[in-house]
Write a protein that holds these residues in place. Structure first.
Motif, PDB file in Angstrom:
ATOM      1  N   THR A 407       0.820  -1.219   0.000  1.00  0.00           N
ATOM      2  CA  THR A 407       0.000   0.000   0.000  1.00  0.00           C
ATOM      3  C   THR A 407       0.848   1.262   0.000  1.00  0.00           C
ATOM      4  O   THR A 407       0.303   2.365  -0.088  1.00  0.00           O
ATOM      5  N   ALA A 408       2.171   1.110   0.106  1.00  0.00           N
ATOM      6  CA  ALA A 408       3.057   2.280   0.097  1.00  0.00           C
ATOM      7  C   ALA A 408       2.942   2.994  -1.248  1.00  0.00           C
ATOM      8  O   ALA A 408       2.961   2.369  -2.311  1.00  0.00           O
ATOM      9  N   ALA A 409       2.861   4.322  -1.208  1.00  0.00           N
ATOM     10  CA  ALA A 409       2.667   5.097  -2.431  1.00  0.00           C
ATOM     11  C   ALA A 409       3.956   5.142  -3.251  1.00  0.00           C
ATOM     12  O   ALA A 409       5.061   5.168  -2.696  1.00  0.00           O
ATOM     13  N   PRO A 410       3.846   5.160  -4.578  1.00  0.00           N
ATOM     14  CA  PRO A 410       5.032   5.355  -5.420  1.00  0.00           C
ATOM     15  C   PRO A 410       5.708   6.684  -5.098  1.00  0.00           C
ATOM     16  O   PRO A 410       5.065   7.643  -4.654  1.00  0.00           O
ATOM     17  N   THR A 411       7.013   6.729  -5.324  1.00  0.00           N
ATOM     18  CA  THR A 411       7.801   7.922  -5.049  1.00  0.00           C
ATOM     19  C   THR A 411       8.472   8.404  -6.325  1.00  0.00           C
ATOM     20  O   THR A 411       8.405   7.761  -7.373  1.00  0.00           O
ATOM     21  N   ILE A 412       9.165   9.537  -6.232  1.00  0.00           N
ATOM     22  CA  ILE A 412       9.876  10.061  -7.394  1.00  0.00           C
ATOM     23  C   ILE A 412      10.958   9.095  -7.857  1.00  0.00           C
ATOM     24  O   ILE A 412      11.319   9.069  -9.036  1.00  0.00           O
ATOM     25  N   GLU A 413      11.480   8.258  -6.965  1.00  0.00           N
ATOM     26  CA  GLU A 413      12.450   7.241  -7.351  1.00  0.00           C
ATOM     27  C   GLU A 413      11.841   6.277  -8.365  1.00  0.00           C
ATOM     28  O   GLU A 413      12.481   5.926  -9.362  1.00  0.00           O
ATOM     29  N   ASP A 414      10.602   5.867  -8.127  1.00  0.00           N
ATOM     30  CA  ASP A 414       9.946   4.941  -9.042  1.00  0.00           C
ATOM     31  C   ASP A 414       9.707   5.571 -10.405  1.00  0.00           C
ATOM     32  O   ASP A 414       9.965   4.970 -11.442  1.00  0.00           O
TER      33      ASP A 414
END
Length: 614
Positions: A407-414
């Motif tokens: 459930t962790a949200a995507p980040t700018i890394e992804d």
């Protein structure tokens, strides 16, 4: 008595703690609401599945029923996987820096119910060691402060949170790279960037190779910066890069199967810290020579690759031998003897961003070394991630395992790392659909479409992505992808956006290179005039393809396509390819998309490229 709630977690790291006699909760508003209701502090323990000292802390302390009871009575205990939630890890690391400069994992933090850190450290032993107190002593001291000196706790927590909030606000509002408080983003001049190599030369370990003393890390982003400067004509950078890669390749840091360990504990690259991370190996692929790259690709293929083509996050440092978990023993066996023992387990988490890094590394190495299997591995990972982690061209999933999606949200890394990886793959294969997905991801990244973690947002401690020495930054990767798209589409607002993203980091990098080397590489590319090379040929063995790839340098975008593919790129809005489909066996050298007459042989293309580099 236990109420451990990690049994249904997706994260392999959290599942490792599901049998602890500790009432672990997952990170989220519910844990902090419970702390407010009970008026107790929150212990947040951060680590990852292949972290050796995380395993040690778990065996020594979190498996202790007495400590479990203490935590159950007087704390709310929360486990965080730093791979699953890098935003939480970054925020807690920033707060922990107020207490120690020896940051790492496991990270042990104590927070108020409002989500503000008031004390932090890393690994604490079961009994005092020198000046390092025992874990029980830390718990007792924290509880004493919480009970008897709450005003000091609140004051410390508020001050740290305010400092993080002010830093984040300054980062959001300051003109990126601007001088004198205003104006357009200012990138360091090319000469300033190249001069950084002098600093690195002074930091080189001239006895054993690499930089600094022990522990010794491969630092792939730093090596890629050296590679960029070397391609830009920097002989000193080329020599530094060669010596560092030789040290990594010929010492204990590289395993017999070609995979590279996370770091060496000694200055001479001996006694590795044995876990093997996808990001280290993927980052090194972008700069390694043919033999070294082949070994790394074999490790990715044989050890970290799933049947669907995606890559898992890491392989553990420990293996089970005679019923005991032992660090490094399996790796110290000859290859032909390892089969009689179970190998170290995998961190089976598939991370969007790290797979983007692997796609990029495999595509670059495969094209540079003429290795079709590397490119096939990149395509397999790209197809798996696009199918399983994206919805309509947007990242929907940051992390997945065979047990489901996090459930962790995507980040700018992804977003950034995947966009950059897909563009590299599109350019070397001619497959435009990868570039179309990358274009959608870049639009998302530049629009800032990321959901802030609700606990961090409520606490005012969202830090954003922090500079790192081991992993290419998602922010920097987004900038690199935007600059490439500008060359392909003619949209110069993308090039300006790229400059804005990296300017601050690059300016800082001219003084403090470690942690900002990746930004310096993109800034170097932006500081050079844009050059585009398009090879249109139906012959996969056309020597013009190799001649073009040999011209790879900062500021140059190279596209290898068939006539049919060129037509598809043009139809998709990539203007650089417009009008190229009718000329099979031609190569174009362009500057800001203004092209010379086509070259029709490798020699002619090399001559044009040589003239253009003067």
């Amino acid at each position: 008595m236990t109420d451990n709630r990690l049994g249904t977690a997706i994260s392999p790291y959290l599942l490792q703690h599901a049998d602890n006699p500790v009432d672990w909760r997952e990170w989220g508003p519910e844990a902090f609401a419970e702390a407010r209701e009970r008026d107790v502090p929150v212990l947040v323990s951060v680590g990852y599945a292949t972290c050796h000292w995380c395993h040690v802390l778990a065996r020594e302390s979190f498996s202790d029923p007495g400590i479990g009871e203490l935590l159950r009575q007087d704390f709310v205990a929360v486990k965080v996987d730093r791979e699953e939630r890098p935003d939480v890890d970054a925020s807690l690391m920033a707060s922990a820096s107020a207490f120690t400069d020896q940051l790492g994992w496991p990270l042990t933090t104590f927070l108020t119910p409002e989500g503000h850190v008031f004390f932090a450290g890393t690994y604490f032993p079961p009994s005092p060691v020198g000046q390092v107190p025992a874990f029980r002593q830390i718990l007792a001291a924290v509880l004493d402060a919480w009970t008897d000196r709450r005003h000091e706790v609140d004051a410390n927590a508020s001050a740290i949170a305010a400092a993080i909030r002010q830093g984040a606000e300054a980062d959001r509002t300051a003109p990126r790279g601007a001088v004198g408080g205003g104006g357009a983003p200012r990138l360091p001049a090319v000469d300033e960037i190249r001069a950084v190599v002098d600093q690195l030369a002074r930091a080189e370990d001239t006895t054993y190779g690499g930089f600094g003393g022990a522990p010794k890390f491969p630092s792939a982003p730093l090596l890629e910066f050296l590679s960029d400067v070397a391609a830009d004509g920097g002989e000193q950078a080329s020599a530094l890069l060669d010596r560092s890669l030789h040290a990594i390749r010929t010492t204990e840091l590289t395993d017999a199967d070609g995979g590279v360990f996370r770091y060496a504990t000694r200055r001479d690259w001996s006694v590795p810290h044995y876990e093997r991370m996808l990001y280290d190996n993927a980052g090194l692929l972008a700069v390694a020579g043919a033999e070294q790259a082949r070994g790394i690709a074999d490790f990715l293929r044989d050890t970290l690759r799933r049947p669907d083509g995606a890559f898992v996050a890491a392989q553990d440092s420990e293996s089970t031998i005679n019923g005991r978990r032992v660090e490094g023993a399996w790796y110290r066996l000859p290859l032909d003897e390892r089969g009689r023992l179970d190998p170290p387990p995998l961190d089976d988490q598939v991370l969007t961003g790290w797979n983007g890094l692997a796609i990029r590394g495999l595509a670059i190495a495969g094209a540079r070394h003429g290795d079709a299997e590397m490119i096939a591995l990149a395509r397999g990972a790209a197809d798996a991630i696009v199918a399983g982690h994206l919805t309509d061209g947007h990242v929907a999933v940051r992390s997945s395992t065979p047990r489901g999606t996090s459930t962790a949200a995507p980040t700018i890394e992804d977003v950034g790392l995947l966009a950059e990886g897909l563009l590299e793959l599109a350019l070397v294969t001619g497959a435009v659909h990868y570039a179309e997905v990358a274009r959608s991801l870049v639009a998302d990244g530049l629009a800032g479409r990321f959901d802030a973690d609700p606990v961090l947002a409520a606490a005012g401690t969202v830090t954003g992505e922090q500079p790192q020495t081991a992993v290419r930054s998602g922010t920097v990767a987004l900038a690199g992808a935007a600059a490439t798209l500008a060359a392909l589409t003619g949209d110069q607002s993308l090039r300006a956006a790229a400059a804005s993203l990296v300017a601050d980091r690059a300016v800082t990098g001219t003084e403090r290179t470690f942690g900002h080397a990746d930004a310096l590489g993109v800034a170097l590319a932006l500081g050079r005039p844009s050059r585009e090379v398009v090879v249109v040929t139906s012959d996969p063995d056309d020597p013009m393809r190799s001649a073009a790839l040999a011209a790879r340098r900062p500021g140059t975008t190279i596209a290898l396509v068939t006539p049919t593919q060129a037509r598809a790129w043009a139809a998709a809005g990539f203007e650089l390819l417009t009008g190229r489909a009718d000329d099979d066996g031609a190569a174009y050298v362009c500057h800001d998309r203004v092209c010379a007459l086509p070259a029709r042989s490798a020699d002619a293309l090399s001559a044009q490229l040589s003239d253009a580099s003067r």
